[in-house]
Scaffold this active site. Structure first.
Site, PDB file in Angstrom:
ATOM      1  N   SER A   1       1.694  -9.846  -1.170  1.00 28.85           N
ATOM      2  CA  SER A   1       1.380  -8.363  -0.847  1.00 28.85           C
ATOM      3  C   SER A   1       1.730  -7.698   0.660  1.00 28.85           C
ATOM      4  O   SER A   1       1.893  -6.582   0.575  1.00 28.85           O
ATOM      5  CB  SER A   1      -0.111  -8.280  -1.313  1.00 28.85           C
ATOM      6  OG  SER A   1      -1.008  -9.058  -0.471  1.00 28.85           O
TER       7      SER A   1
ATOM      8  N   LYS B   1       0.628  -1.235  -0.191  1.00 29.35           N
ATOM      9  CA  LYS B   1       0.073   0.144  -0.072  1.00 29.35           C
ATOM     10  C   LYS B   1       0.946   1.335  -0.003  1.00 29.35           C
ATOM     11  O   LYS B   1       0.525   2.313  -0.593  1.00 29.35           O
ATOM     12  CB  LYS B   1      -1.024   0.121   1.178  1.00 29.35           C
ATOM     13  CG  LYS B   1      -2.225  -0.954   1.052  1.00 29.35           C
ATOM     14  CD  LYS B   1      -3.166  -0.624   2.076  1.00 29.35           C
ATOM     15  CE  LYS B   1      -4.460  -1.589   1.752  1.00 29.35           C
ATOM     16  NZ  LYS B   1      -4.356  -3.148   2.146  1.00 29.35           N
TER      17      LYS B   1
ATOM     18  N   GLU C   1      -9.767   7.623   3.784  1.00 22.12           N
ATOM     19  CA  GLU C   1     -10.761   6.737   4.382  1.00 22.12           C
ATOM     20  C   GLU C   1      -9.834   5.058   4.892  1.00 22.12           C
ATOM     21  O   GLU C   1      -9.145   4.830   4.131  1.00 22.12           O
ATOM     22  CB  GLU C   1     -12.100   6.515   3.526  1.00 22.12           C
ATOM     23  CG  GLU C   1     -11.902   5.357   2.577  1.00 22.12           C
ATOM     24  CD  GLU C   1     -10.892   5.441   1.266  1.00 22.12           C
ATOM     25  OE1 GLU C   1     -10.311   6.492   1.229  1.00 22.12           O
ATOM     26  OE2 GLU C   1     -10.340   4.427   0.821  1.00 22.12           O
TER      27      GLU C   1
HETATM   28  C1  PLP Z   1      -5.293  -3.895   1.550  1.00 22.94           C
HETATM   29  C2  PLP Z   1      -4.454  -5.369   1.280  1.00 22.94           C
HETATM   30  C3  PLP Z   1      -4.879  -6.054   0.003  1.00 22.94           C
HETATM   31  C4  PLP Z   1      -6.046  -5.622  -0.740  1.00 22.94           C
HETATM   32  O1  PLP Z   1      -6.002  -4.324  -1.484  1.00 22.94           O
HETATM   33  P1  PLP Z   1      -5.732  -4.473  -2.981  1.00 22.94           P
HETATM   34  O2  PLP Z   1      -6.193  -2.932  -3.551  1.00 22.94           O
HETATM   35  O3  PLP Z   1      -6.576  -5.328  -3.489  1.00 22.94           O
HETATM   36  O4  PLP Z   1      -4.267  -5.053  -3.024  1.00 22.94           O
HETATM   37  C5  PLP Z   1      -4.107  -7.218   0.001  1.00 22.94           C
HETATM   38  N1  PLP Z   1      -3.261  -7.588   0.712  1.00 22.94           N
HETATM   39  C6  PLP Z   1      -2.671  -6.871   1.625  1.00 22.94           C
HETATM   40  C7  PLP Z   1      -1.595  -7.293   2.468  1.00 22.94           C
HETATM   41  C8  PLP Z   1      -3.453  -5.394   2.171  1.00 22.94           C
HETATM   42  O5  PLP Z   1      -2.660  -4.763   3.113  1.00 22.94           O
END
Ligand code: PLP
Length: 393
Positions: A377, A89, A111
């Site tokens: 992610s 993010k 938000e």
């Molecule tokens: C917020 C988040 C997501 C989901 O958000 P996307 O916009 O779909 O990437 C996925 N993995 C993690 C670790 C997150 O913090």
């Protein structure tokens, strides 16, 4: 067919900017300037420098030996979990804070649902010494105390949204109301590839560093310029958009999007937007969303807060409708087990969002020569309590 945004802000039939008239000047100012600002060499220099020295990029592309052996294919992990603040993010919030500065804004609003995007926003506001107001549903504030504390430590003001269901969509309404009232000095940092054009495209471009690095790293490690498949979990879709970005138009690269099926697609407690969604408008964008027959947005459910969203960004709606990407949904239980497996096989505790992406290997088979990149992610520290409860640890 093109899979990227067109000059009108659409991905196929999805996207656009469906906003109240009072918001038009703010969104229009951004739309007219974002490409030029991002293309400016001083912007790129500062963005790249911060990604390197502050975020810790490039993140490694790690060959997952034991996982690959277990599933009989070559699995690489793109380690977004190693970024500062623990997920992808921050790539976007760094980009948007620089954008806000170039637009002459002195105040940031955002938000947040579970608080991850709020923390990533508060972080970059502290970095730049800019005022930060985060809107968060009153119920979410009670559920996500550690992230509320983090935001406060980083100097942000957390404002509870007390209307409606007191969750993410109400926080979004409050943020929009704030932006309408403060059009001159305020920039609204949206946390995924959602919202009115140009947000989905702008956020995808900031996250595209992920696929840019994958290309260079595969060249070095495998002497190839692209993988056979890229796998990513999808909430709003930003980590997926970033890891797909430079492969969108190359159909020899398979794109696999993993959604949260919660307690089962047809259980009534799910966030599997592609399977259950219909075309509608949410947060200023025409896209697929979960709704009742009379168009009311359905409350989503997933064990992972980051996937608990009733829509997907317009890029993903188009990737689904066109068949360009393969969509797979995974239940809470499958995701939790896959998360624990990654711990035992590779020594990596993933975020529960991310664990969904790993759950596909049980049913989706690949050949032994396939090169499969999974976008890891985020890390699982924030989810320990959920892991503890689920596995009775
Ligand atoms: C917020 C988040 C997501 C989901 O958000 P996307 O916009 O779909 O990437 C996925 N993995 C993690 C670790 C997150 O913090």
């Amino acid at each position: 067919m093109s899979y990227n945004v067109n000059e009108k802000g659409y991905y196929g039939e999805f996207g656009g900017a469906f906003i109240p008239e009072m918001l038009f000047p703010n969104v229009e100012e951004l739309r007219q300037n974002y490409i030029e600002i991002m293309s400016d060499s001083s912007f790129q220099e500062e963005f790249q420098q911060l990604l390197k020295d502050y975020v810790g990029r490039p993140t490694p592309l790690y060959f997952a030996n034991r996982l690959s052996e277990k599933y009989g294919t070559k699995i690489y992990l793109k380690r977004e979990d190693l970024n500062h603040t623990g997920a992808h993010k921050v790539n976007n919030t760094i980009g948007q804070i620089l954008m806000a500065q170039r637009l002459g804004k002195s105040r940031i609003i955002a938000e947040t649902g579970a608080g991850q995007h709020g923390v990533a926003t508060a972080t970059v506001c502290a970095l730049m010494g800019i005022e930060c107001i985060v809107y968060m549903g009153e119920i979410d504030i009670a559920r996500q105390a550690p992230n509320v504390a983090r935001m406060k430590m980083l100097g942000a003001t957390v404002v509870p949204a007390v209307s409606g269901s007191k969750t993410l969509k109400d926080a979004t309404n409050e943020a929009i109301r704030d932006w309408i009232n403060n059009p001159e000095d305020t920039h609204y940092i949206i946390g995924s590839v959602v919202g009115p054009h140009p947000y989905p495209d702008m956020v995808a471009r900031f996250q595209s560093i992920v696929s840019e690095e994958i290309i260079a790293q595969l060249e070095e490690k495998e002497n190839i310029s692209k993988p056979d498949y890229v796998v990513a979990c999808v909430g709003g879709g930003s980590n997926a958009a970033g890891s797909y970005y430079h492969f969108l138009e190359d159909e020899s690269v398979g794109l696999i999007a993993v959604e949260a099926a919660g307690k089962g697609i047809h259980s009534g407690e799910s966030a599997a937007t592609s399977a259950l969604g219909k075309t509608g408008i949410i947060h200023g964008s025409k896209t697929l969303l979960m709704q009742t027959s009379d168009g009311q947005i359905t409350e989503p459910y997933s064990i992972s807060a980051g996937l608990d969203y009733p829509g997907v960004g317009p890029m993903h709606a188009h990737l689904y409708a066109s068949g360009r990407a393969e969509f797979i949904s995974v239940t809470d239980e499958e995701a939790m087990n896959a998360g624990l497996e990654l711990c035992k096989l590779e020594g990596i505790i993933p975020a529960i969002e991310t664990a969904h992406a790993f759950a596909i290997f049980e049913s989706r088979k690949f050949t032994k020569d396939d090169v499969v990149v999974v976008n890891l992610s985020g890390r699982g520290d924030k989810d320990l309590e959920t892991y503890i409860k689920f596995f009775n640890l």
